[in-house]
Design a protein around this motif. Structure first.
Motif, PDB file in Angstrom:
ATOM      1  N   THR A   1       7.864  -0.929  13.744  1.00 23.29           N
ATOM      2  CA  THR A   1       7.120  -0.847  12.491  1.00 23.29           C
ATOM      3  C   THR A   1       5.620  -0.894  12.733  1.00 23.29           C
ATOM      4  OG1 THR A   1       7.110  -3.252  12.103  1.00 23.29           O
ATOM      5  CG2 THR A   1       9.003  -2.006  11.267  1.00 23.29           C
ATOM      6  N   ALA A   2       4.896  -0.229  11.833  1.00 16.39           N
ATOM      7  CA  ALA A   2       3.434  -0.248  11.848  1.00 16.39           C
ATOM      8  C   ALA A   2       2.949  -0.223  10.408  1.00 16.39           C
ATOM      9  CB  ALA A   2       2.881   0.948  12.618  1.00 16.39           C
ATOM     10  N   GLY A   3       1.866  -0.956  10.138  1.00 12.85           N
ATOM     11  CA  GLY A   3       1.350  -1.039   8.785  1.00 12.85           C
ATOM     12  C   GLY A   3       0.188  -0.117   8.501  1.00 12.85           C
ATOM     13  N   ASP A   4      -0.331   0.545   9.547  1.00 12.74           N
ATOM     14  CA  ASP A   4      -1.423   1.496   9.339  1.00 12.74           C
ATOM     15  C   ASP A   4      -1.406   2.534  10.455  1.00 12.74           C
ATOM     16  OD1 ASP A   4      -3.000   0.554  11.645  1.00 12.74           O
ATOM     17  OD2 ASP A   4      -3.454  -1.197  10.414  1.00 12.74           O
TER      18      ASP A   4
ATOM     19  N   VAL B   1       8.713   3.195  11.825  1.00 10.04           N
ATOM     20  CA  VAL B   1       8.468   3.223  10.382  1.00 10.04           C
ATOM     21  C   VAL B   1       7.010   2.853  10.145  1.00 10.04           C
ATOM     22  CG1 VAL B   1       9.101   2.264   8.139  1.00 10.04           C
ATOM     23  CG2 VAL B   1      10.856   2.553   9.912  1.00 10.04           C
ATOM     24  N   VAL B   2       6.264   3.762   9.507  1.00 12.83           N
ATOM     25  CA  VAL B   2       4.836   3.529   9.268  1.00 12.83           C
ATOM     26  C   VAL B   2       4.586   3.520   7.765  1.00 12.83           C
ATOM     27  CG1 VAL B   2       2.490   4.245   9.822  1.00 12.83           C
ATOM     28  CG2 VAL B   2       4.365   4.825  11.388  1.00 12.83           C
ATOM     29  N   ASP B   3       4.334   2.335   7.223  1.00 11.97           N
ATOM     30  CA  ASP B   3       4.093   2.184   5.783  1.00 11.97           C
ATOM     31  C   ASP B   3       3.374   0.863   5.573  1.00 11.97           C
ATOM     32  OD1 ASP B   3       4.432   1.870   2.859  1.00 11.97           O
ATOM     33  OD2 ASP B   3       5.859   3.523   3.069  1.00 11.97           O
ATOM     34  N   ASP B   4       2.424   0.841   4.639  1.00  9.52           N
ATOM     35  CA  ASP B   4       1.676  -0.396   4.394  1.00  9.52           C
ATOM     36  C   ASP B   4       2.331  -1.279   3.338  1.00  9.52           C
ATOM     37  OD1 ASP B   4       0.942   1.675   2.530  1.00  9.52           O
ATOM     38  OD2 ASP B   4      -0.646   0.356   1.802  1.00  9.52           O
ATOM     39  N   GLU B   5       3.401  -0.791   2.707  1.00  5.14           N
ATOM     40  CA  GLU B   5       4.110  -1.596   1.709  1.00  5.14           C
ATOM     41  C   GLU B   5       5.262  -2.330   2.391  1.00  5.14           C
ATOM     42  OE1 GLU B   5       4.552   0.040  -2.329  1.00  5.14           O
ATOM     43  OE2 GLU B   5       3.892   1.938  -1.459  1.00  5.14           O
TER      44      GLU B   5
ATOM     45  N   GLY C   1      -7.142   3.013   5.439  1.00  6.90           N
ATOM     46  CA  GLY C   1      -7.917   3.356   6.628  1.00  6.90           C
ATOM     47  C   GLY C   1      -7.644   4.781   7.049  1.00  6.90           C
ATOM     48  N   MET C   2      -6.943   4.954   8.150  1.00  2.00           N
ATOM     49  CA  MET C   2      -6.549   6.285   8.605  1.00  2.00           C
ATOM     50  C   MET C   2      -5.354   6.756   7.782  1.00  2.00           C
ATOM     51  SD  MET C   2      -5.142   7.525  12.359  1.00  2.00           S
ATOM     52  CE  MET C   2      -6.649   7.150  13.228  1.00  2.00           C
ATOM     53  N   SER C   3      -5.509   7.868   7.070  1.00  7.57           N
ATOM     54  CA  SER C   3      -4.438   8.362   6.208  1.00  7.57           C
ATOM     55  C   SER C   3      -3.250   8.851   7.029  1.00  7.57           C
ATOM     56  CB  SER C   3      -4.949   9.511   5.336  1.00  7.57           C
ATOM     57  OG  SER C   3      -5.191  10.663   6.136  1.00  7.57           O
ATOM     58  N   GLY C   4      -2.127   9.064   6.341  1.00  9.67           N
ATOM     59  CA  GLY C   4      -0.966   9.615   7.022  1.00  9.67           C
ATOM     60  C   GLY C   4      -1.247  10.993   7.596  1.00  9.67           C
ATOM     61  N   ILE C   5      -2.038  11.797   6.872  1.00  4.42           N
ATOM     62  CA  ILE C   5      -2.401  13.133   7.354  1.00  4.42           C
ATOM     63  C   ILE C   5      -3.188  13.026   8.660  1.00  4.42           C
ATOM     64  CG2 ILE C   5      -3.772  15.190   6.859  1.00  4.42           C
ATOM     65  CD1 ILE C   5      -1.225  15.042   5.223  1.00  4.42           C
ATOM     66  N   GLU C   6      -4.195  12.139   8.695  1.00  2.00           N
ATOM     67  CA  GLU C   6      -5.000  11.971   9.906  1.00  2.00           C
ATOM     68  C   GLU C   6      -4.167  11.392  11.047  1.00  2.00           C
ATOM     69  OE1 GLU C   6      -8.003  13.028  10.602  1.00  2.00           O
ATOM     70  OE2 GLU C   6      -8.017  13.970   8.628  1.00  2.00           O
TER      71      GLU C   6
END
Length: 233
Positions: free
Chosen positions: A33-36, A9-13, A60-65
């Motif tokens: 989990t990852a926050g960025d 799960v990758v989300d900064d919230e 930082g690095m967007s989800g697209i990138e």
């Protein structure tokens, strides 16, 4: 489920991450989990999860990138990705699918829809990894290797997402016969509702672009209006 699938799960919230982790656990999935994006790349390379839930808006690095980096790395390129997007991020959905993401779900989402999409993507991924050897199929100068899951054109490999590869293989197996959009959407586990139809259109558009095909001229894939799609052998 004999062995629990692991989902990154990758989300900064934080509250969204905790909500997803709790519900994944209740549905017999393990979670990472990852926050960025940078942390996501590191964990994906090290842990090789079965699926990634990737927020499109990351610091930082967007989800697209992040998606682009995952799909360009041989260690992570075959990990399926579901994008988590907001309604206002329609362009992110198209770009994400174009980079090789397998599906997307729009926030706010219901748990029933989320787990239906997770299960569909995991089933599709499992079929691709465990499919028995079938040799190769051809569409004109395209060689479709069903054992190693790649496509070659004039000895050059064409990078396709798992869904794009499955779509091309399904049409090639038809041997020039028309395959209905409904049958294609069902075989790709996209669903037969309008959202599934739109996903099929996006995957088809991306596939044609990668093959150098045109919907307006006879190429590898033809659209037969009112009926479906067919390969031109």
């Amino acid at each position: 489920m004999s062995a629990r699938k692991r989902i990154l799960v990758v989300d900064d919230e934080r509250h969204i991450v905790e909500f997803l982790v709790m519900n994944l656990r209740q549905n017999q999935y393990e979670s990472l989990t990852a926050g960025d994006g940078y942390e996501a790349l590191d964990i994906a390379r090290r842990e090789n999860p079965d699926l990634i839930l990737l927020d499109s808006m990351l610091p930082g690095m967007s989800g697209i990138e992040t998606c682009r980096s995952l799909k360009q790395d041989d260690r992570t390129s075959r990990i399926p990705i579901i994008f988590l997007t907001a309604k206002s991020e329609e362009s992110d959905k198209v770009i994400g699918l174009g980079l090789g993401a397998d599906d997307y779900i729009t926030k706010p989402f219901g748990l029933r829809e989320l787990f239906a999409r997770i299960e569909a993507v995991l089933r599709r991924s499992a079929r691709e990894r465990t499919a028995p050897p079938e040799g190769a199929l051809r569409i004109q100068d395209l060689a479709i290797d069903l054992e190693r899951f790649f496509v070659e054109k004039e000895d050059l490999k064409i990078p396709l997402s798992p869904t794009e590869f499955s779509l091309l293989a399904a049409l090639a197996r038809g041997g020039g016969k028309v395959v209905s959009r409904k049958d294609l959407a069902e075989s790709l586990a996209l669903g037969t509702d309008p959202a599934g139809g739109r996903s099929l259109d996006v995957h088809l558009r991306n596939l044609r672009k990668k093959l150098g095909d045109s919907p307006r001229a006879e190429g590898y894939i033809d659209t037969v209006r009112g009926f479906g799609l067919k390969a031109n052998p």
